[in-house]
Design a protein around this motif. Structure first.
Motif, PDB file in Angstrom:
ATOM      1  N   GLN A 146       0.830  -1.211   0.000  1.00 18.37           N
ATOM      2  CA  GLN A 146       0.000   0.000   0.000  1.00 18.37           C
ATOM      3  C   GLN A 146       0.857   1.250   0.000  1.00 18.37           C
ATOM      4  N   ALA A 147       1.969   1.199   0.750  1.00 23.45           N
ATOM      5  CA  ALA A 147       2.845   2.368   0.839  1.00 23.45           C
ATOM      6  C   ALA A 147       3.446   2.703  -0.524  1.00 23.45           C
ATOM      7  N   ARG A 148       3.837   1.684  -1.274  1.00 22.03           N
ATOM      8  CA  ARG A 148       4.422   1.938  -2.598  1.00 22.03           C
ATOM      9  C   ARG A 148       3.359   2.485  -3.553  1.00 22.03           C
ATOM     10  N   SER A 149       2.147   1.965  -3.481  1.00 20.73           N
ATOM     11  CA  SER A 149       1.062   2.499  -4.302  1.00 20.73           C
ATOM     12  C   SER A 149       0.743   3.933  -3.910  1.00 20.73           C
ATOM     13  N   PHE A 150       0.735   4.195  -2.606  1.00 18.61           N
ATOM     14  CA  PHE A 150       0.432   5.535  -2.098  1.00 18.61           C
ATOM     15  C   PHE A 150       1.494   6.525  -2.560  1.00 18.61           C
ATOM     16  N   LEU A 151       2.751   6.086  -2.556  1.00 17.80           N
ATOM     17  CA  LEU A 151       3.839   6.954  -3.015  1.00 17.80           C
ATOM     18  C   LEU A 151       3.663   7.283  -4.497  1.00 17.80           C
ATOM     19  N   THR A 152       3.295   6.288  -5.296  1.00 23.29           N
ATOM     20  CA  THR A 152       3.024   6.521  -6.718  1.00 23.29           C
ATOM     21  C   THR A 152       1.876   7.509  -6.895  1.00 23.29           C
ATOM     22  N   ALA A 153       0.814   7.332  -6.109  1.00 18.30           N
ATOM     23  CA  ALA A 153      -0.345   8.222  -6.208  1.00 18.30           C
ATOM     24  C   ALA A 153       0.026   9.655  -5.845  1.00 18.30           C
ATOM     25  N   LEU A 154       0.786   9.838  -4.769  1.00 21.08           N
ATOM     26  CA  LEU A 154       1.226  11.182  -4.389  1.00 21.08           C
ATOM     27  C   LEU A 154       2.080  11.810  -5.485  1.00 21.08           C
ATOM     28  N   THR A 155       2.967  11.019  -6.061  1.00 22.09           N
ATOM     29  CA  THR A 155       3.828  11.527  -7.132  1.00 22.09           C
ATOM     30  C   THR A 155       2.988  12.002  -8.306  1.00 22.09           C
ATOM     31  N   ASP A 156       1.976  11.212  -8.685  1.00 23.70           N
ATOM     32  CA  ASP A 156       1.156  11.577  -9.833  1.00 23.70           C
ATOM     33  C   ASP A 156       0.320  12.831  -9.556  1.00 23.70           C
ATOM     34  N   VAL A 157      -0.198  12.955  -8.344  1.00 19.15           N
ATOM     35  CA  VAL A 157      -0.953  14.165  -7.999  1.00 19.15           C
ATOM     36  C   VAL A 157      -0.045  15.388  -8.068  1.00 19.15           C
ATOM     37  N   ARG A 158       1.171  15.273  -7.551  1.00 22.64           N
ATOM     38  CA  ARG A 158       2.107  16.403  -7.598  1.00 22.64           C
ATOM     39  C   ARG A 158       2.473  16.759  -9.042  1.00 22.64           C
ATOM     40  N   LEU A 159       2.626  15.747  -9.895  1.00 23.11           N
ATOM     41  CA  LEU A 159       2.950  16.028 -11.294  1.00 23.11           C
ATOM     42  C   LEU A 159       1.840  16.824 -11.969  1.00 23.11           C
ATOM     43  N   VAL A 160       0.588  16.429 -11.715  1.00 21.28           N
ATOM     44  CA  VAL A 160      -0.527  17.144 -12.338  1.00 21.28           C
ATOM     45  C   VAL A 160      -0.644  18.555 -11.767  1.00 21.28           C
ATOM     46  N   LEU A 161      -0.559  18.677 -10.456  1.00 22.24           N
ATOM     47  CA  LEU A 161      -0.651  20.003  -9.852  1.00 22.24           C
ATOM     48  C   LEU A 161       0.509  20.880 -10.319  1.00 22.24           C
ATOM     49  N   GLY A 162       1.696  20.300 -10.429  1.00 26.05           N
ATOM     50  CA  GLY A 162       2.841  21.050 -10.933  1.00 26.05           C
ATOM     51  C   GLY A 162       2.628  21.523 -12.358  1.00 26.05           C
ATOM     52  N   GLU A 163       1.985  20.681 -13.184  1.00 28.00           N
ATOM     53  CA  GLU A 163       1.677  21.089 -14.561  1.00 28.00           C
ATOM     54  C   GLU A 163       0.677  22.234 -14.568  1.00 28.00           C
ATOM     55  N   ARG A 164      -0.348  22.160 -13.715  1.00 25.71           N
ATOM     56  CA  ARG A 164      -1.347  23.224 -13.667  1.00 25.71           C
ATOM     57  C   ARG A 164      -0.724  24.544 -13.189  1.00 25.71           C
ATOM     58  N   LEU A 165       0.316  24.452 -12.355  1.00 29.46           N
ATOM     59  CA  LEU A 165       1.009  25.649 -11.870  1.00 29.46           C
ATOM     60  C   LEU A 165       2.157  26.061 -12.793  1.00 29.46           C
ATOM     61  N   ASP A 166       2.370  25.291 -13.867  1.00 29.17           N
ATOM     62  CA  ASP A 166       3.435  25.560 -14.836  1.00 29.17           C
ATOM     63  C   ASP A 166       4.811  25.494 -14.186  1.00 29.17           C
ATOM     64  N   LEU A 167       5.006  24.502 -13.325  1.00 32.82           N
ATOM     65  CA  LEU A 167       6.286  24.313 -12.656  1.00 32.82           C
ATOM     66  C   LEU A 167       7.144  23.347 -13.455  1.00 32.82           C
ATOM     67  N   ARG A 168       8.360  23.752 -13.769  1.00 30.86           N
ATOM     68  CA  ARG A 168       9.291  22.884 -14.486  1.00 30.86           C
ATOM     69  C   ARG A 168      10.561  22.632 -13.675  1.00 30.86           C
ATOM     70  N   THR A 169      10.934  23.582 -12.842  1.00 26.42           N
ATOM     71  CA  THR A 169      12.164  23.464 -12.058  1.00 26.42           C
ATOM     72  C   THR A 169      11.892  23.920 -10.627  1.00 26.42           C
ATOM     73  N   ASP A 170      12.851  23.631  -9.740  1.00 20.68           N
ATOM     74  CA  ASP A 170      12.750  24.124  -8.364  1.00 20.68           C
ATOM     75  C   ASP A 170      12.715  25.643  -8.339  1.00 20.68           C
ATOM     76  N   GLU A 171      13.411  26.259  -9.278  1.00 17.76           N
ATOM     77  CA  GLU A 171      13.426  27.718  -9.334  1.00 17.76           C
ATOM     78  C   GLU A 171      12.034  28.266  -9.660  1.00 17.76           C
ATOM     79  N   ASP A 172      11.287  27.556 -10.483  1.00 14.94           N
ATOM     80  CA  ASP A 172       9.920  27.994 -10.791  1.00 14.94           C
ATOM     81  C   ASP A 172       9.075  28.040  -9.527  1.00 14.94           C
TER      82      ASP A 172
END
Length: 201
Positions: free
Chosen positions: A134-160
């Motif tokens: 479950q922990a590995r699945s949860f980690l994947t899910a968190l990663t995917d949510v962050r990727l989508v939210l990062g795309e919506r915020l137009d984040l490409r780098t830490d500097e962004d």
């Protein structure tokens, strides 16, 4: 108050445990629902509930319409390219063929991890307690949510992110962007503490 993921127990009894209040669990679960709906192939029932839409005020994580089919999909939500990156960046034909062969299965696996993780968050418990699978699945899910939210915020780098956070300091606390950045940081913290607990396991 949220408490980071930590490892508890040994062997078959090992769990990865965090403390999140009911509101925190529901917000993260709702985001997982929305990313699930973005990934789920057309024709499958939606599991999302739009509870987070008011907070993001236009930063709709689902991208609006149902996700397109992998073949002949026309305009593609850029968030899907973050979740399902091209295997052949310089060969469009090879990339399309690879996507045709693999994308359906990958979407399904990611959607399943998101749905299972949202269900865990909605369980009637004071703590989020995950076995290793479950922990590995949860980690994947968190990663995917962050990727989508990062795309919506137009984040490409830490500097962004640093620039966005700096700009947000001039905004009122009730501005939607301030809440979205705080949520992104919260998801990052959850992801990092769970990854750290798994590595120490």
């Amino acid at each position: 108050m949220a408490k980071a993921f930590r490892r508890s127990g040994r062997g078959a009894d090992r769990r990865f445990v965090a403390t999140l209040d009911a509101d925190e669990r529901e917000v993260v679960a709702s985001l997982m629902d929305q990313v699930h709906d973005l990934l789920e192939p057309p024709g499958h029932p939606s599991t999302g509930d739009d509870a987070f839409d008011d907070l993001v005020a236009g930063l709709d994580l689902t991208g609006g319409d149902e996700p397109p089919a992998p073949v002949d999909e026309g305009p593609r939500d850029p968030a899907l390219d973050r979740l399902l990156p091209s295997a052949h960046r310089e060969d469009d034909a090879a990339a399309a063929e690879f996507r045709r062969l693999t994308e359906g299965g990958l979407r399904h696996r990611k959607a399943r991890a998101l749905a299972a993780s949202a269900a865990v968050l909605r369980a009637d418990a004071d703590k989020v307690a995950l076995d290793e699978g479950q922990a590995r699945s949860f980690l994947t899910a968190l990663t995917d949510v962050r990727l989508v939210l990062g795309e919506r915020l137009d984040l490409r780098t830490d500097e962004d992110l640093e620039l966005l956070e700096r700009a947000a300091t001039s905004l009122d606390d009730d501005e939607p962007l301030v809440h979205v950045i705080a949520l992104y940081d919260f998801l990052t913290w959850l992801q990092e503490t769970l990854a750290g607990a798994l590595l120490r396991g």
